[in-house]
Write a protein that holds these residues in place. Structure first.
Motif, PDB file in Angstrom:
ATOM      1  N   GLY A 244       0.820  -1.199   0.000  1.00  0.00           N
ATOM      2  CA  GLY A 244       0.000   0.000   0.000  1.00  0.00           C
ATOM      3  C   GLY A 244       0.860   1.258   0.000  1.00  0.00           C
ATOM      4  O   GLY A 244       2.083   1.203  -0.087  1.00  0.00           O
ATOM      5  N   PRO A 245       0.227   2.438   0.115  1.00  0.00           N
ATOM      6  CA  PRO A 245       0.924   3.716  -0.031  1.00  0.00           C
ATOM      7  C   PRO A 245       2.099   3.911   0.916  1.00  0.00           C
ATOM      8  O   PRO A 245       3.097   4.517   0.551  1.00  0.00           O
ATOM      9  CB  PRO A 245      -0.179   4.744   0.255  1.00  0.00           C
ATOM     10  N   GLY A 246       1.985   3.404   2.147  1.00  0.00           N
ATOM     11  CA  GLY A 246       3.039   3.655   3.123  1.00  0.00           C
ATOM     12  C   GLY A 246       4.183   2.669   3.094  1.00  0.00           C
ATOM     13  O   GLY A 246       5.225   2.898   3.717  1.00  0.00           O
ATOM     14  N   ALA A 247       4.030   1.568   2.360  1.00  0.00           N
ATOM     15  CA  ALA A 247       5.005   0.477   2.451  1.00  0.00           C
ATOM     16  C   ALA A 247       6.393   0.868   1.955  1.00  0.00           C
ATOM     17  O   ALA A 247       7.400   0.460   2.537  1.00  0.00           O
ATOM     18  CB  ALA A 247       4.501  -0.735   1.672  1.00  0.00           C
ATOM     19  N   GLU A 248       6.470   1.644   0.866  1.00  0.00           N
ATOM     20  CA  GLU A 248       7.783   1.998   0.325  1.00  0.00           C
ATOM     21  C   GLU A 248       8.590   2.835   1.312  1.00  0.00           C
ATOM     22  O   GLU A 248       9.815   2.784   1.320  1.00  0.00           O
ATOM     23  CB  GLU A 248       7.620   2.729  -1.014  1.00  0.00           C
ATOM     24  N   ARG A 249       7.916   3.627   2.130  1.00  0.00           N
ATOM     25  CA  ARG A 249       8.621   4.383   3.167  1.00  0.00           C
ATOM     26  C   ARG A 249       9.004   3.484   4.333  1.00  0.00           C
ATOM     27  O   ARG A 249      10.096   3.584   4.893  1.00  0.00           O
ATOM     28  CB  ARG A 249       7.746   5.538   3.686  1.00  0.00           C
ATOM     29  N   VAL A 250       8.082   2.592   4.705  1.00  0.00           N
ATOM     30  CA  VAL A 250       8.296   1.733   5.870  1.00  0.00           C
ATOM     31  C   VAL A 250       9.441   0.755   5.642  1.00  0.00           C
ATOM     32  O   VAL A 250      10.282   0.548   6.530  1.00  0.00           O
ATOM     33  CB  VAL A 250       6.996   0.959   6.195  1.00  0.00           C
ATOM     34  N   LEU A 251       9.494   0.160   4.470  1.00  0.00           N
ATOM     35  CA  LEU A 251      10.466  -0.907   4.220  1.00  0.00           C
ATOM     36  C   LEU A 251      11.794  -0.341   3.725  1.00  0.00           C
ATOM     37  O   LEU A 251      12.353  -0.780   2.709  1.00  0.00           O
ATOM     38  CB  LEU A 251       9.875  -1.923   3.243  1.00  0.00           C
ATOM     39  N   THR A 252      12.304   0.625   4.471  1.00  0.00           N
ATOM     40  CA  THR A 252      13.618   1.202   4.224  1.00  0.00           C
ATOM     41  C   THR A 252      14.421   1.126   5.513  1.00  0.00           C
ATOM     42  O   THR A 252      13.863   1.126   6.618  1.00  0.00           O
ATOM     43  CB  THR A 252      13.526   2.668   3.781  1.00  0.00           C
ATOM     44  N   THR A 253      15.727   1.073   5.369  1.00  0.00           N
ATOM     45  CA  THR A 253      16.578   1.010   6.557  1.00  0.00           C
ATOM     46  C   THR A 253      16.397   2.238   7.429  1.00  0.00           C
ATOM     47  O   THR A 253      16.358   2.139   8.659  1.00  0.00           O
ATOM     48  CB  THR A 253      18.053   0.871   6.130  1.00  0.00           C
ATOM     49  N   ASP A 254      16.260   3.409   6.811  1.00  0.00           N
ATOM     50  CA  ASP A 254      16.128   4.642   7.584  1.00  0.00           C
ATOM     51  C   ASP A 254      14.894   4.602   8.483  1.00  0.00           C
ATOM     52  O   ASP A 254      14.965   4.933   9.675  1.00  0.00           O
ATOM     53  CB  ASP A 254      16.050   5.838   6.645  1.00  0.00           C
ATOM     54  N   PHE A 255      13.758   4.182   7.924  1.00  0.00           N
ATOM     55  CA  PHE A 255      12.531   4.098   8.718  1.00  0.00           C
ATOM     56  C   PHE A 255      12.694   3.099   9.858  1.00  0.00           C
ATOM     57  O   PHE A 255      12.353   3.397  11.010  1.00  0.00           O
ATOM     58  CB  PHE A 255      11.368   3.674   7.822  1.00  0.00           C
ATOM     59  N   GLN A 256      13.219   1.934   9.542  1.00  0.00           N
ATOM     60  CA  GLN A 256      13.354   0.883  10.555  1.00  0.00           C
ATOM     61  C   GLN A 256      14.289   1.331  11.683  1.00  0.00           C
ATOM     62  O   GLN A 256      14.009   1.094  12.861  1.00  0.00           O
ATOM     63  CB  GLN A 256      13.891  -0.392   9.907  1.00  0.00           C
ATOM     64  N   VAL A 257      15.391   1.987  11.325  1.00  0.00           N
ATOM     65  CA  VAL A 257      16.334   2.465  12.343  1.00  0.00           C
ATOM     66  C   VAL A 257      15.664   3.495  13.255  1.00  0.00           C
ATOM     67  O   VAL A 257      15.798   3.434  14.485  1.00  0.00           O
ATOM     68  CB  VAL A 257      17.589   3.054  11.676  1.00  0.00           C
ATOM     69  N   GLN A 258      14.942   4.449  12.667  1.00  0.00           N
ATOM     70  CA  GLN A 258      14.290   5.474  13.479  1.00  0.00           C
ATOM     71  C   GLN A 258      13.254   4.870  14.423  1.00  0.00           C
ATOM     72  O   GLN A 258      13.154   5.265  15.590  1.00  0.00           O
ATOM     73  CB  GLN A 258      13.622   6.514  12.572  1.00  0.00           C
ATOM     74  N   ALA A 259      12.478   3.909  13.908  1.00  0.00           N
ATOM     75  CA  ALA A 259      11.467   3.274  14.751  1.00  0.00           C
ATOM     76  C   ALA A 259      12.119   2.487  15.884  1.00  0.00           C
ATOM     77  O   ALA A 259      11.669   2.543  17.042  1.00  0.00           O
ATOM     78  CB  ALA A 259      10.580   2.372  13.902  1.00  0.00           C
ATOM     79  N   LEU A 260      13.182   1.756  15.586  1.00  0.00           N
ATOM     80  CA  LEU A 260      13.889   0.997  16.622  1.00  0.00           C
ATOM     81  C   LEU A 260      14.494   1.922  17.675  1.00  0.00           C
ATOM     82  O   LEU A 260      14.477   1.616  18.866  1.00  0.00           O
ATOM     83  CB  LEU A 260      14.981   0.134  15.986  1.00  0.00           C
ATOM     84  N   ARG A 261      15.025   3.059  17.246  1.00  0.00           N
ATOM     85  CA  ARG A 261      15.568   4.029  18.201  1.00  0.00           C
ATOM     86  C   ARG A 261      14.473   4.529  19.141  1.00  0.00           C
ATOM     87  O   ARG A 261      14.687   4.679  20.346  1.00  0.00           O
ATOM     88  CB  ARG A 261      16.197   5.212  17.470  1.00  0.00           C
ATOM     89  N   ALA A 262      13.290   4.796  18.581  1.00  0.00           N
ATOM     90  CA  ALA A 262      12.176   5.277  19.406  1.00  0.00           C
ATOM     91  C   ALA A 262      11.789   4.234  20.448  1.00  0.00           C
ATOM     92  O   ALA A 262      11.599   4.557  21.633  1.00  0.00           O
ATOM     93  CB  ALA A 262      10.984   5.620  18.512  1.00  0.00           C
ATOM     94  N   LEU A 263      11.673   2.978  20.028  1.00  0.00           N
ATOM     95  CA  LEU A 263      11.309   1.917  20.968  1.00  0.00           C
ATOM     96  C   LEU A 263      12.379   1.721  22.031  1.00  0.00           C
ATOM     97  O   LEU A 263      12.068   1.526  23.215  1.00  0.00           O
ATOM     98  CB  LEU A 263      11.056   0.605  20.222  1.00  0.00           C
ATOM     99  N   ALA A 264      13.649   1.767  21.618  1.00  0.00           N
ATOM    100  CA  ALA A 264      14.740   1.557  22.572  1.00  0.00           C
ATOM    101  C   ALA A 264      14.778   2.672  23.608  1.00  0.00           C
ATOM    102  O   ALA A 264      14.987   2.431  24.805  1.00  0.00           O
ATOM    103  CB  ALA A 264      16.075   1.481  21.836  1.00  0.00           C
ATOM    104  N   THR A 265      14.569   3.897  23.170  1.00  0.00           N
ATOM    105  CA  THR A 265      14.597   5.040  24.079  1.00  0.00           C
ATOM    106  C   THR A 265      13.423   5.002  25.052  1.00  0.00           C
ATOM    107  O   THR A 265      13.574   5.289  26.249  1.00  0.00           O
ATOM    108  CB  THR A 265      14.567   6.352  23.281  1.00  0.00           C
ATOM    109  N   ALA A 266      12.249   4.638  24.551  1.00  0.00           N
ATOM    110  CA  ALA A 266      11.055   4.635  25.398  1.00  0.00           C
ATOM    111  C   ALA A 266      11.044   3.489  26.399  1.00  0.00           C
ATOM    112  O   ALA A 266      10.669   3.676  27.561  1.00  0.00           O
ATOM    113  CB  ALA A 266       9.801   4.570  24.525  1.00  0.00           C
ATOM    114  N   TRP A 267      11.461   2.293  25.979  1.00  0.00           N
ATOM    115  CA  TRP A 267      11.271   1.099  26.807  1.00  0.00           C
ATOM    116  C   TRP A 267      12.544   0.555  27.445  1.00  0.00           C
ATOM    117  O   TRP A 267      12.462  -0.258  28.361  1.00  0.00           O
ATOM    118  CB  TRP A 267      10.617  -0.014  25.976  1.00  0.00           C
ATOM    119  N   ASP A 268      13.720   0.958  26.958  1.00  0.00           N
ATOM    120  CA  ASP A 268      14.975   0.414  27.469  1.00  0.00           C
ATOM    121  C   ASP A 268      14.913  -1.122  27.512  1.00  0.00           C
ATOM    122  O   ASP A 268      15.125  -1.755  28.554  1.00  0.00           O
ATOM    123  CB  ASP A 268      15.289   0.965  28.865  1.00  0.00           C
TER     124      ASP A 268
END
Length: 243
Positions: A125-149
């Motif tokens: 769908g429309p959002g998949a090309e943005r989601v399935l990039t290393t940059d998106f995945q790294v940013q999301a993982l950073r957010a989860l790591a910072t919030a939840w440790d």
């Protein structure tokens, strides 16, 4: 067949009350907002997505704390099970292939409990090309790591997980893996692997700059080589529960 992906953060028993979990959820939502428009708003889980749209997630702290408290795990008789923590489901409220979900289990402190925060973003769908990039995945993982440790995190496809799950009983190694410093120090890894720090919390291990796919033998072989090196360094075992 479309290869589907997810991002998951995992940690062991950690006693946290509704106030502490609400604070972490608020931090996560705020950190995810600038990552992508998919995360502009969130709605509380309900029996249907239509019903969920009538229940926007409020970040006013007392309301958020009350919502978390209402989601305390309970037994068949509706009696509270505090040592199992809280179970929370959120939806981004978007349609047309732009669905995103957060599944959160937090605050559990029974020694065999596994706390987690799993982010499911569009695979097509429309959002998949943005989601399935290393940059998106790294940013999301950073957010989860910072919030939840968490102890560890992974961004990976379900197909790759099916291949390696038996080899990684405790910690999975995928497209991008986060390891807390509590697990140990990340050793040097072969190119093209990249290592990035997440503040003083831990490290992201990025296997490939392009999308990792389980159908690519070179990707799978690289992941296995990195898994062997991390395992040899003692990093793929869950830490002992906090005393």
């Amino acid at each position: 067949m479309i290869e589907t992906y997810y991002i998951g953060a995992y940690w062991g028993a950690r006693k946290e009350d509704a106030q502490a979990c609400a604070r972490r959820i608020a931090t996560l939502v705020q950190l995810l907002q600038p990552v992508d428009l998919l995360f502009a708003s969130w709605f509380k889980g309900a029996k249907s997505l239509k019903q969920s749209l009538t229940r926007p997630l409020e970040l006013e702290f007392s309301s958020l704390q009350e919502y978390v408290q209402r989601n305390l795990m309970r037994d068949d008789r509706r009696q509270p099970m505090e040592d199992l923590g809280f179970s929370i489901s959120l939806w981004n409220g978007q349609q047309g292939g732009n669905h995103a979900f957060l599944r959160i289990a937090c605050g559990g402190y029974w020694e065999q409990v596994s706390n987690s925060c799993v982010l499911i973003a569009p695979d097509e769908g429309p959002g998949a090309e943005r989601v399935l990039t290393t940059d998106f995945q790294v940013q999301a993982l950073r957010a989860l790591a910072t919030a939840w440790d968490p102890d560890w995190e992974v961004a990976m496809s379900h197909a790759h997980r099916d291949i390696i799950e038996k080899k990684c009983p405790d910690v999975l190694v995928g497209w991008i893996t986060y390891l807390s410093r509590r697990l140990g120090r990340v050793p040097p890894l072969p190119a093209p692997v990249r290592i990035e720090s997440v503040g003083d919390k831990g490290s992201l291990i990025i296997l490939t700059p392009e999308r990792f796919t389980a159908s690519n033998p070179e990707h799978v072989a690289l992941a296995e080589r990195v898994r062997e090196l991390l395992d040899r360094a003692g990093l793929l075992r869950k830490p002992a529960p906090a005393q």
